[in-house]
Every structure is written in structure tokens, then in C-alpha cells.
Design an enzyme around this catalytic site. Structure first.
Site, PDB file in Angstrom:
ATOM      1  CG  HIS A 101      -8.898  -1.348   1.111  1.00 17.77           C
ATOM      2  ND1 HIS A 101      -8.793  -2.346   2.113  1.00 17.77           N
ATOM      3  CD2 HIS A 101      -7.620  -0.860   1.114  1.00 17.77           C
ATOM      4  CE1 HIS A 101      -7.628  -2.449   2.875  1.00 17.77           C
ATOM      5  NE2 HIS A 101      -6.941  -1.423   2.279  1.00 17.77           N
ATOM      6  CD  GLU A 170      -3.794  -2.138  -0.259  1.00 16.31           C
ATOM      7  OE1 GLU A 170      -2.885  -1.590   0.146  1.00 16.31           O
ATOM      8  OE2 GLU A 170      -4.814  -2.334   0.215  1.00 16.31           O
TER       9      GLU A 170
END
Ligand code: 13P
Length: 252
Positions: A101, A170
């Protein structure tokens, strides 16, 4: 929508307490009653201390649990203060783990630690939600595809079990900003990701997710993106109401 499973993955980040069990129970109740016929997969990734607690209380075939991170040490146990191994995660009820992430990359994760984490999770048969995404600057400089390719090639080895890997695109500039990429941009990125994965790893049908400011309104346009197998959702997954609205609008 297609008969393939669609993933709705909740990344709670550093939010949540045992009291939030009610959010998961609400969601479970709702989908059991209203969305039985749809092929969906709901995964909750709360902070690590809550995984075992939630997993024990929620015995539902509709809901799985995951961790937001894992140790890069390749040991089940050991003297690694603050670290949590894939083995411990599995024993706590986690089936999934988010790796790479952008918020963890900012906090020190690099290509190498991400590679180690992926290898450990792969060995322990955790399903991996591998996050990739370019920064605003990289996007403005038109380097997005180059960066995504680098993030993939630098951290994924060839022998992995690719059936257990979900690729979550993302864009950093979309996380928490309320801004989402245009449909045409997402279509292009997803088709390029597919090309990279087939060329370098012979992965024919990768599972591709989108993450970044997903909400009940923009899901109407996000659901039109071909090849998108689901969503990684931050802020809007924290309450069952917002999370349910996203799923409801996806299937409406
Ligand atoms: P938001 O949905 O809050 O933008 O967060 C996205 C994200 O980082 C999920 O991993």
C-alpha cells in the site's frame, strides 16, 4: 454485471475498535438477505489486533478477513519485536493480506521488503492484495505506466501462485482526495496491466481491483470499467451504511 466474483475489500487503515463488530454484522445481515444471488466477495482488513476478535465473532461464508500488512521476516515466530508473520496472521483468521500500500511505501516499504512480504505470504498461502500506484507528480509527468511496470517487476518473482494475487491499482493522488481517474484512463491502465502480467508472468486473467476515493456515487461509473474485478475501499468502508450503499449501487 458479469457472473465473475466482484471483490469489495474494506481497508480500515488505523481505524476501528471491538465495538465496530456491529458494522460487519450489519453488512453481513444485509447481503445475506438482499444480495444472496450476486457473486461477491467481501473482505474486511481491520487493524491487526481486531482480526482474531472479528473472525471469531463473524462466522459467515460471505465475509473474509485480511491484514493490512505482514512482516518481511521469513519466520513463523522469532525475536522480531512488533512484527506479525504470515503464519500468525493465518492462525488469527486472516485469509488475505494487503501488501505494498502506498501508505506503507511512504512509511519505509521498498521494492525489496515488498518482495519479501509477498514471498512469505505466498508460501503461507495467504491471498495477496498487491497495491501499486503512481504519485501525482509521476502522473503529471506521464510516467504512470512506467512506474506501475517497475513496481510489478521489482517485487513479483516468477514462481508465485498468481491465482492468489489480486492487483489493486490505487493511484496515490486519488486516495482520500475524492478524485478518481477518468474511465478512459482506467481502461487504458487496466489493459496495460494485463499486457505486462501476461508478457512477464504468463498470467492470462489477472484479478484487477481499483482503489482510491470509491464511494456510493462514483461506483456508478467505476462499475463500467471492463476487466475490473472489484474495489479496495478506505474511508467509505468504515460504516456499514456507506459500504452497503456502494454494493447496492454496484448491482443496481
Ligand atoms: P480511500 O477510499 O479512503 O480513498 O482509501 C483508498 C485506499 O487507500 C484503500 O486501500
Amino acid at each position: 454485471m458479469s457472473s465473475k466474483s466482484t471483490y469489495f475489500i474494506a481497508n480500515w487503515k488505523m481505524n476501528g475498535s471491538p465495538k465496530d463488530l456491529i458494522q460487519i454484522k450489519n453488512l453481513d445481515f444485509f447481503i445475506k438477505n438482499r444480495f444472496k444471488k450476486h457473486n461477491k466477495l467481501i473482505v474486511y482488513c481491520p487493524p491487526q489486533p481486531l482480526i482474531a476478535y472479528f473472525a471469531k465473532k463473524i462466522r459467515s461464508k460471505n465475509i473474509k478477513f485480511g491484514s493490512q500488512d505482514v512482516s518481511n521476516n521469513n519466520f513463523a515466530f522469532g525475536a522480531f519485536t512488533g512484527e506479525v508473520s504470515s503464519h500468525i496472521l493465518k492462525n488469527s483468521g486472516a485469509e488475505y493480506v494487503i501488501i505494498g500500500h502506498s501508505e506503507k511505501r511512504l512509511a519505509g516499504d521498498n521494492y525489496n521488503t515488498i518482495k519479501q512480504k509477498i514471498n512469505n505470504a505466498n508460501q503461507n498461502k495467504l491471498k495477496i492484495i498487491f497495491c501499486i500506484g503512481e504519485s501525482l507528480k509521476e502522473n503529471k509527468n506521464k510516467n504512470s505506466l512506467l512506474i506501475l511496470k517497475k513496481q510489478i517487476l521489482a517485487s513479483l518473482e516468477k514462481g508465485l501462485n498468481f491465482k492468489n494475487i489480486l492487483f489493486a491499482y490505487e493511484p496515490v493522488w486519488s486516495i482520500g482526495t475524492g478524485i478518481i481517474p477518468s474511465q478512459s484512463y482506467l481502461i487504458k491502465v487496466f489493459s496495460e496491466l494485463k499486457k505486462i502480467l501476461i508478457r512477464h508472468y504468463s498470467v492470462k486473467s489477472p484479478k484487477l481491483l481499483y482503489g482510491g476515493s470509491v464511494n456510493a456515487q462514483n461506483i456508478q461509473s467505476l462499475k463500467m470499467i471492463p476487466n475490473c474485478n472489484g474495489y479496495l475501499i478506505g474511508g467509505a468502508s468504515l460504516t456499514s451504511k456507506n459500504f452497503i450503499d456502494i454494493i447496492q449501487n454496484y448491482y443496481s
